[in-house]
Scaffold this active site. Sequence first.
Site, PDB file in Angstrom:
ATOM      1  N   ASP A  36       0.796  -1.230   0.000  1.00  0.00           N
ATOM      2  CA  ASP A  36       0.000   0.000   0.000  1.00  0.00           C
ATOM      3  C   ASP A  36       0.830   1.283   0.000  1.00  0.00           C
ATOM      4  O   ASP A  36       0.334   2.340  -0.366  1.00  0.00           O
ATOM      5  CB  ASP A  36      -0.968   0.009   1.189  1.00  0.00           C
ATOM      6  CG  ASP A  36      -0.287  -0.372   2.490  1.00  0.00           C
ATOM      7  OD1 ASP A  36       0.279  -1.468   2.553  1.00  0.00           O
ATOM      8  OD2 ASP A  36      -0.313   0.437   3.431  1.00  0.00           O
ATOM      9  N   LYS A  55      -3.452  -4.920   3.267  1.00  0.00           N
ATOM     10  CA  LYS A  55      -2.279  -4.041   3.109  1.00  0.00           C
ATOM     11  C   LYS A  55      -1.065  -4.719   3.739  1.00  0.00           C
ATOM     12  O   LYS A  55      -1.167  -5.230   4.855  1.00  0.00           O
ATOM     13  CB  LYS A  55      -2.530  -2.702   3.806  1.00  0.00           C
ATOM     14  CG  LYS A  55      -3.678  -1.926   3.208  1.00  0.00           C
ATOM     15  CD  LYS A  55      -3.863  -0.606   3.928  1.00  0.00           C
ATOM     16  CE  LYS A  55      -4.998   0.179   3.276  1.00  0.00           C
ATOM     17  NZ  LYS A  55      -5.261   1.461   3.897  1.00  0.00           N
ATOM     18  N   GLY A  84       5.651  -1.627  -9.875  1.00  0.00           N
ATOM     19  CA  GLY A  84       6.636  -1.796 -10.947  1.00  0.00           C
ATOM     20  C   GLY A  84       6.712  -3.234 -11.402  1.00  0.00           C
ATOM     21  O   GLY A  84       5.698  -3.887 -11.616  1.00  0.00           O
TER      22      GLY A  84
HETATM   23  C1  LIG Z   1      10.863  -1.215  -3.400  1.00  0.00           C
HETATM   24  S1  LIG Z   1      11.382  -0.428  -4.868  1.00  0.00           S
HETATM   25  C2  LIG Z   1      10.393  -1.263  -6.033  1.00  0.00           C
HETATM   26  C3  LIG Z   1      10.714  -0.976  -7.472  1.00  0.00           C
HETATM   27  C4  LIG Z   1       9.683  -1.556  -8.420  1.00  0.00           C
HETATM   28  N1  LIG Z   1       9.652  -2.981  -8.306  1.00  0.00           N
HETATM   29  C5  LIG Z   1       9.866  -1.133  -9.864  1.00  0.00           C
HETATM   30  O1  LIG Z   1      10.134  -1.986 -10.718  1.00  0.00           O
HETATM   31  O2  LIG Z   1       9.711   0.060 -10.168  1.00  0.00           O
HETATM   32  C6  LIG Z   1      10.650   1.135  -4.668  1.00  0.00           C
HETATM   33  C7  LIG Z   1      11.424   2.201  -5.399  1.00  0.00           C
HETATM   34  O3  LIG Z   1      11.102   2.142  -6.785  1.00  0.00           O
HETATM   35  C8  LIG Z   1      11.046   3.441  -7.317  1.00  0.00           C
HETATM   36  N2  LIG Z   1       9.648   3.708  -7.693  1.00  0.00           N
HETATM   37  C9  LIG Z   1       8.609   2.857  -7.646  1.00  0.00           C
HETATM   38  N3  LIG Z   1       7.488   3.438  -8.116  1.00  0.00           N
HETATM   39  C10 LIG Z   1       7.836   4.694  -8.475  1.00  0.00           C
HETATM   40  C11 LIG Z   1       7.134   5.794  -9.035  1.00  0.00           C
HETATM   41  N4  LIG Z   1       5.845   5.719  -9.342  1.00  0.00           N
HETATM   42  N5  LIG Z   1       7.819   6.940  -9.257  1.00  0.00           N
HETATM   43  C12 LIG Z   1       9.130   7.035  -8.971  1.00  0.00           C
HETATM   44  N6  LIG Z   1       9.839   6.035  -8.437  1.00  0.00           N
HETATM   45  C13 LIG Z   1       9.213   4.876  -8.203  1.00  0.00           C
HETATM   46  C14 LIG Z   1      11.512   4.385  -6.211  1.00  0.00           C
HETATM   47  O4  LIG Z   1      12.920   4.485  -6.316  1.00  0.00           O
HETATM   48  C15 LIG Z   1      11.112   3.608  -4.985  1.00  0.00           C
HETATM   49  O5  LIG Z   1      11.861   4.014  -3.867  1.00  0.00           O
END
Ligand SMILES: C[S@@+](CC[C@H](N)C(=O)[O-])C[C@H]1O[C@@H](n2cnc3c(N)ncnc32)[C@H](O)[C@@H]1O
Length: 251
Positions: A36, A55, A84
């Site tokens: 979340d 969550k 992501g």
């Molecule tokens: C735990 S990691 C997971 C990354 C994720 N699995 C990916 O592929 O984007 C979380 C980090 O991904 C990046 N991140 C994820 N979503 C984001 C977004 N919407 N905007 C900018 N950075 C993002 C940031 O660096 C954040 O601190």
Amino acid sequence: MDRKISFIGVGPGDPDLLTIKALKKIESADVIFWADSLIPEKIINLSSLSSEKIKTSGLTLERITSIMIERFNEGKIVIRLHDGDPCLYGAVKEQIEILNQDNIETEVIPGVSAFQVAAAYHQAELTIPEITQTIILSRAEGRTGMPEKESLQDLARHKSSLCLYLSARHIKSSQKTLLEFYPPETKVIVGYRVSWDDGWTEIIELKDMEKFTIEKELIRTTIYIVSPAINCTTNRSNLYSPSYKHLFRNK
Ligand SMILES: C[S@@+](CC[C@H](N)C(=O)[O-])C[C@H]1O[C@@H](n2cnc3c(N)ncnc32)[C@H](O)[C@@H]1O
């Protein structure tokens, strides 16, 4: 029927960036575990009203997996959403291992990662011939230590496109290290909550990365793409050159 728990990458935030496969899984799930702190409610709202939504930000690995096992054994369709793509900093391996030890099958559905969307917003190609053909995805050293052979110095030495996840809190030392290798005017795409309703991206110069991060009070959910390929003078690729013949264009 082959029953499995699905780990699903849902992209950086915008529901329109979900894959069709991810959407179908979300719509048909009975129980949805979701990160979340990194996934907007808009995505959860695509699920059935009757689904149980759990969550995960306040739960431990043991608690998450024990509820997953419980619900799965009750015959429910269980899915786990990650922001992501799950293969990047998703902590999926440890969950999958516990489930597999319990003889529960799992699968991973890929998603679009934050760096791809930040690059797309600026129509940036991160692999320009003769400038760089390599993209490094990494993070600054924080509470999670870095393997010795992957220090930022070692990565920056390549002067390739370099995407930094999870690094906003450590940007001062990162900028200092990067400036040992990249020119100060190197362009950096900074993206905050990219593709969320309140998200934004901006192109700045490497020498301003720390100042900008402090001014914007960036701590979380920020991606940095440092690259000599951003706004460079394009060297055209061989692929579409009239003098370059290949399998699909031999005249
Ligand atoms: C735990 S990691 C997971 C990354 C994720 N699995 C990916 O592929 O984007 C979380 C980090 O991904 C990046 N991140 C994820 N979503 C984001 C977004 N919407 N905007 C900018 N950075 C993002 C940031 O660096 C954040 O601190």
